[in-house]
Design an enzyme around this catalytic site. Structure first.
Site, short mmCIF file in Angstrom:
data_model
loop_
_atom_site.label_atom_id
_atom_site.label_comp_id
_atom_site.label_asym_id
_atom_site.label_seq_id
_atom_site.Cartn_x
_atom_site.Cartn_y
_atom_site.Cartn_z
N SER A 9 41.99 69.26 47.95
CA SER A 9 42.92 69.21 46.83
C SER A 9 43.54 67.82 46.74
O SER A 9 44.18 67.37 47.70
CB SER A 9 44.04 70.24 47.00
OG SER A 9 45.09 69.93 46.10
N HIS A 34 39.13 69.60 44.14
CA HIS A 34 40.09 70.60 43.62
C HIS A 34 41.28 69.88 42.99
O HIS A 34 41.92 69.03 43.61
CB HIS A 34 40.56 71.48 44.78
CG HIS A 34 41.40 72.65 44.36
ND1 HIS A 34 40.87 73.83 43.86
CD2 HIS A 34 42.75 72.82 44.38
CE1 HIS A 34 41.85 74.67 43.60
NE2 HIS A 34 43.01 74.09 43.89
N ASP A 36 44.87 70.37 41.10
CA ASP A 36 45.97 71.31 40.89
C ASP A 36 46.82 70.89 39.71
O ASP A 36 47.57 69.91 39.78
CB ASP A 36 46.83 71.39 42.16
CG ASP A 36 46.14 72.18 43.26
OD1 ASP A 36 45.72 73.31 42.99
OD2 ASP A 36 46.00 71.65 44.38
N MET A 38 49.87 71.69 37.32
CA MET A 38 51.13 72.46 37.32
C MET A 38 51.99 72.02 36.15
O MET A 38 52.07 70.83 35.85
CB MET A 38 51.89 72.24 38.63
CG MET A 38 51.05 72.54 39.87
SD MET A 38 52.06 72.46 41.36
CE MET A 38 50.78 72.59 42.63
N HIS A 67 42.31 73.91 38.80
CA HIS A 67 43.15 75.10 39.04
C HIS A 67 44.40 74.99 38.17
O HIS A 67 45.28 74.19 38.45
CB HIS A 67 43.49 75.11 40.55
CG HIS A 67 44.40 76.22 40.96
ND1 HIS A 67 45.04 76.22 42.19
CD2 HIS A 67 44.79 77.37 40.35
CE1 HIS A 67 45.77 77.31 42.30
NE2 HIS A 67 45.65 78.02 41.20
N MET A 69 47.74 76.08 37.07
CA MET A 69 48.95 76.87 37.35
C MET A 69 49.91 76.62 36.20
O MET A 69 50.90 75.88 36.33
CB MET A 69 49.54 76.42 38.71
CG MET A 69 48.73 76.95 39.89
SD MET A 69 49.02 76.01 41.40
CE MET A 69 47.88 74.66 41.14
N MET A 138 45.16 82.95 46.26
CA MET A 138 46.21 82.09 46.81
C MET A 138 46.66 82.68 48.14
O MET A 138 46.99 83.87 48.24
CB MET A 138 47.41 82.02 45.86
CG MET A 138 47.15 81.33 44.52
SD MET A 138 46.41 79.70 44.66
CE MET A 138 47.62 78.83 45.66
N ASP A 176 42.99 79.35 48.78
CA ASP A 176 43.78 78.15 48.51
C ASP A 176 45.18 78.27 49.11
O ASP A 176 45.95 79.13 48.71
CB ASP A 176 43.87 77.98 46.98
CG ASP A 176 44.55 76.69 46.57
OD1 ASP A 176 44.97 75.90 47.43
OD2 ASP A 176 44.63 76.47 45.33
C1 DX5 Z 1 49.20 75.03 45.92
C2 DX5 Z 1 47.90 74.41 45.44
C3 DX5 Z 1 46.99 74.09 46.56
C4 DX5 Z 1 47.53 73.08 47.52
C5 DX5 Z 1 46.89 73.33 48.84
O1 DX5 Z 1 49.91 75.49 44.85
O2 DX5 Z 1 47.21 75.27 44.56
O3 DX5 Z 1 45.71 73.70 46.09
O4 DX5 Z 1 47.35 71.77 47.15
O5 DX5 Z 1 47.47 72.48 49.78
P1 DX5 Z 1 47.35 72.76 51.33
O6 DX5 Z 1 45.89 72.80 51.66
O7 DX5 Z 1 48.07 71.60 51.94
O8 DX5 Z 1 48.01 74.07 51.60
ZN ZN Z 2 44.98 74.88 44.05
#
Ligand code: DX5
Ligand code: ZN
Length: 218
Positions: A9, A34, A36, A38, A67, A69, A138, A176
């Site tokens: 990620s 990956h 993320d 948000m 991903h 969110m 998750m 994840d």
């Molecule tokens: C959390 C994200 C993850 C995050 C994982 O909301 O969706 O992808 O970056 O990070 P680690 O591997 O550090 O838990």
């Molecule tokens: Zn993620």
């Protein structure tokens, strides 16, 4: 050692040097990248938009695993598909018309993923598996990198593996949050075939070594 997909990620990458950080995981042997996304509403932080995905796209041929969110993901998927995403994953909790949005992702030429927060049961996606290419479980509450793996999710991974097998689905099962050298065997032993690793790769001095270690422990 299992044959797993490793998706670092970039949330834990150095955003001021993103090109370098993407190339480093690419040459270091990642399978997917990956990303993320948000929106400051579905989860508190604001991170990455489709413009950043577009900027990353020329720098790697690896699968861009996006991903989302975000609230109202149906309003966002087209922009991310145009930006070059290969997989677009939406949250069940953010979708009133889940089946429609998954079909929309596929119609844009992307693989369609659906994600569940730790507290959301698998039964909420049982009836949409016909249009799902990836299930993203998750194992932390989403929003931040570097959180601890929630061990109660391990049984859910095994249940999801059985649900996909029983349905004859060949969708990937990705996990994840908090996946690292201490937890990867538990996650993959329960049936995950893809893992997201943010801090477990980007907070290490050598990304290739970190990914190889995860592969060997899986
Ligand atoms: C959390 C994200 C993850 C995050 C994982 O909301 O969706 O992808 O970056 O990070 P680690 O591997 O550090 O838990
Ligand atoms: Zn993620």
């Amino acid at each position: 050692m299992k044959n797993i997909i490793i998706a670092p990620s970039i949330l834990s990458a150095d955003f001021a040097n993103l090109e370098k950080e993407i190339r480093a995981i690419d040459v270091g042997g990642c399978d997917w990248v990956h990303i993320d996304v948000m929106d400051g509403s579905f989860v508190p932080p604001i991170t990455i938009g489709d413009n950043i995905v577009k900027a990353i796209r020329p720098h790697t041929e690896k699968v861009l695993d996006v991903h989302l969110m975000v609230e109202h993901p149906d309003r966002q998927v087209e922009a991310f598909a145009k930006a070059g995403a290969d997989i677009i994953t939406i949250h069940q909790e953010a979708c009133v018309h889940l089946e429609r949005t998954l079909q929309l992702i596929r119609s844009l030429g992307c693989k369609a993923g659906v994600s569940l927060n730790p507290g959301t049961p698998l039964s909420t996606i049982k009836n949409v598996l016909h249009c799902v290419d990836l299930v993203l479980l998750m194992s932390v509450n989403p929003g931040y990198g570097g959180q601890s793996y929630i061990h109660a999710v391990t049984d859910k991974i095994a249940e999801a593996r059985k649900m996909l097998d029983d349905a004859g689905s060949d969708a990937h099962l990705e996990v994840d949050g908090g996946v690292n050298a201490a937890t990867v065997a538990e996650v993959c032993g329960a049936g995950a075939d893809a893992i997201v690793a943010g801090s477990a790769v980007y907070n290490k001095p050598d990304y290739a070594v970190a990914m190889q270690e995860l592969r060997e422990l899986a």
